[in-house]
Design an enzyme around this catalytic site. Structure first.
Site, PDB file in Angstrom:
ATOM      1  N   GLY A  24       3.273  -5.472   7.356  1.00 55.46           N
ATOM      2  CA  GLY A  24       2.207  -4.583   7.883  1.00 55.46           C
ATOM      3  C   GLY A  24       0.917  -4.222   6.942  1.00 55.46           C
ATOM      4  O   GLY A  24      -0.210  -4.427   7.006  1.00 55.46           O
ATOM      5  N   ASP A  25       1.550  -3.601   5.899  1.00 51.23           N
ATOM      6  CA  ASP A  25       0.602  -3.587   4.914  1.00 51.23           C
ATOM      7  C   ASP A  25       1.190  -3.957   3.365  1.00 51.23           C
ATOM      8  O   ASP A  25       0.932  -3.263   2.286  1.00 51.23           O
ATOM      9  CB  ASP A  25       0.716  -1.654   4.349  1.00 51.23           C
ATOM     10  CG  ASP A  25       2.010  -1.301   4.095  1.00 51.23           C
ATOM     11  OD1 ASP A  25       3.093  -1.853   4.454  1.00 51.23           O
ATOM     12  OD2 ASP A  25       2.121  -0.029   3.498  1.00 51.23           O
ATOM     13  N   GLU A  26       2.025  -5.130   3.551  1.00 54.64           N
ATOM     14  CA  GLU A  26       2.410  -6.102   2.395  1.00 54.64           C
ATOM     15  C   GLU A  26       1.560  -7.297   2.152  1.00 54.64           C
ATOM     16  O   GLU A  26       1.522  -7.857   2.983  1.00 54.64           O
ATOM     17  CB  GLU A  26       3.860  -6.185   2.522  1.00 54.64           C
ATOM     18  CG  GLU A  26       4.772  -4.817   2.551  1.00 54.64           C
ATOM     19  CD  GLU A  26       6.059  -5.160   2.893  1.00 54.64           C
ATOM     20  OE1 GLU A  26       6.517  -6.171   3.107  1.00 54.64           O
ATOM     21  OE2 GLU A  26       6.869  -4.210   2.619  1.00 54.64           O
ATOM     22  N   LEU A  74       0.875  -1.181  -0.156  1.00 51.71           N
ATOM     23  CA  LEU A  74      -0.028   0.056  -0.223  1.00 51.71           C
ATOM     24  C   LEU A  74       0.945   1.095  -0.091  1.00 51.71           C
ATOM     25  O   LEU A  74       1.921   1.267   0.767  1.00 51.71           O
ATOM     26  CB  LEU A  74      -1.084   0.192   1.187  1.00 51.71           C
ATOM     27  CG  LEU A  74      -2.018  -1.048   1.113  1.00 51.71           C
ATOM     28  CD1 LEU A  74      -2.815  -0.816   2.564  1.00 51.71           C
ATOM     29  CD2 LEU A  74      -2.878  -1.174   0.008  1.00 51.71           C
TER      30      LEU A  74
END
Length: 264
Positions: free
Chosen positions: A77-79, A36
């Site tokens: 985390g955002d992957e 993201l």
């Protein structure tokens, strides 16, 4: 526990199995690494509750646009990682990437508020970019970072040139850490001349680096590497210190007070 998706360890096992199946069936497959854009900013400004809800909604959207035979995992985390098994001209890696990015471009509704995000995406292909799970994961991640460097909200295929660039970045980083500890960075004062009077009116402090192992490294390269690895503040602080010393030395030998500009 947040998304119910496999983590990095589990996706490595599943990717290893997918590679084995692809080898037996003589099929192509793609590993797509999704990150993201600006998620940290959302987390910092909206709070972790909103950030967690965003991650859950992202996971749901990604799951809804891939085939049941494909695999979705959350590796950071955002992957996220998507393993697209048995890709074909009709279901190509480009098509999968476009579907993933399109669904993330639509606004999210969280606590009655519209949250906008986008994604950067890297693609590695089996068997062209590698025939082992670890290699494919690494190369898809490297391709994702290349997409970010190109301006985010993009997808990028892995290339051998990227591998060489990644090795060079790591080499420069290690040399940079040594250089910061052993005072290899220095400042040059570039004079700024008034055209009307033809006199030097001020100076600009320019960061320079002569590495023990790499020789002279240009600012174009070492500043980019410092930003990539989060070392730019250390260099900026060092340049400011050395610029102040240079100003003091300059004022000691000139009759006029010297102005020095420092880029930060």
């Amino acid at each position: 526990h947040l998304t119910g998706l496999p983590n990095r360890t589990l996706v490595f096992e599943r990717l290893s199995n997918s590679v084995k199946l692809a080898k037996r069936a003589n099929q192509e497959m793609a590993v797509l690494y999704v990150d993201l854009d600006m998620f940290k900013l959302i987390n910092d400004t909206k709070g972790h509750v909103v950030g967690d809800e965003l991650i859950k909604q992202v996971a749901m959207r990604l799951k809804n646009v891939i085939r049941s035979s494909d695999i979705l995992a959350r590796v950071g985390g955002d992957e996220f990682v998507v393993i697209a098994n048995a890709i074909t001209p009709e279901y190509s890696a480009e098509l999968v990437a476009q579907k993933l990015q399109n669904v993330l471009n639509e606004p999210f509704i969280i606590a009655n508020e519209r949250i906008h995000t986008s994604s950067s995406l890297g693609i590695a292909l089996f068997p062209f970019d590698g025939t082992e799970a670890g290699t494919l994961l690494l190369k898809s991640e490297q391709a994702m970072y290349q997409a970010k460097e190109l301006g985010r909200q993009k997808s990028h295929f892995y290339t051998d040139a990227m591998q060489q660039a990644a090795k060079r970045r790591q080499l420069v980083k290690e040399a940079m850490l040594y250089g910061l500890e052993h005072d290899e960075f220095y400042v040059q004062l570039q004079p700024i001349v008034c055209i009307a009077t033809n006199k030097v009116t001020k100076y600009e402090a320019l960061a320079r680096w002569r590495s023990l192992t790499l020789g002279v490294v240009t600012p174009l390269e070492f500043i980019a590497v410092a930003e990539f690895f989060g070392l730019i503040d250390r260099i900026g602080y060092l340049v400011a210190q050395k610029a102040l010393i240079a100003i003091e030395q300059l004022n000691a030998v000139t009759s006029e007070f010297a102005q020095v500009a420092i880029n930060r």
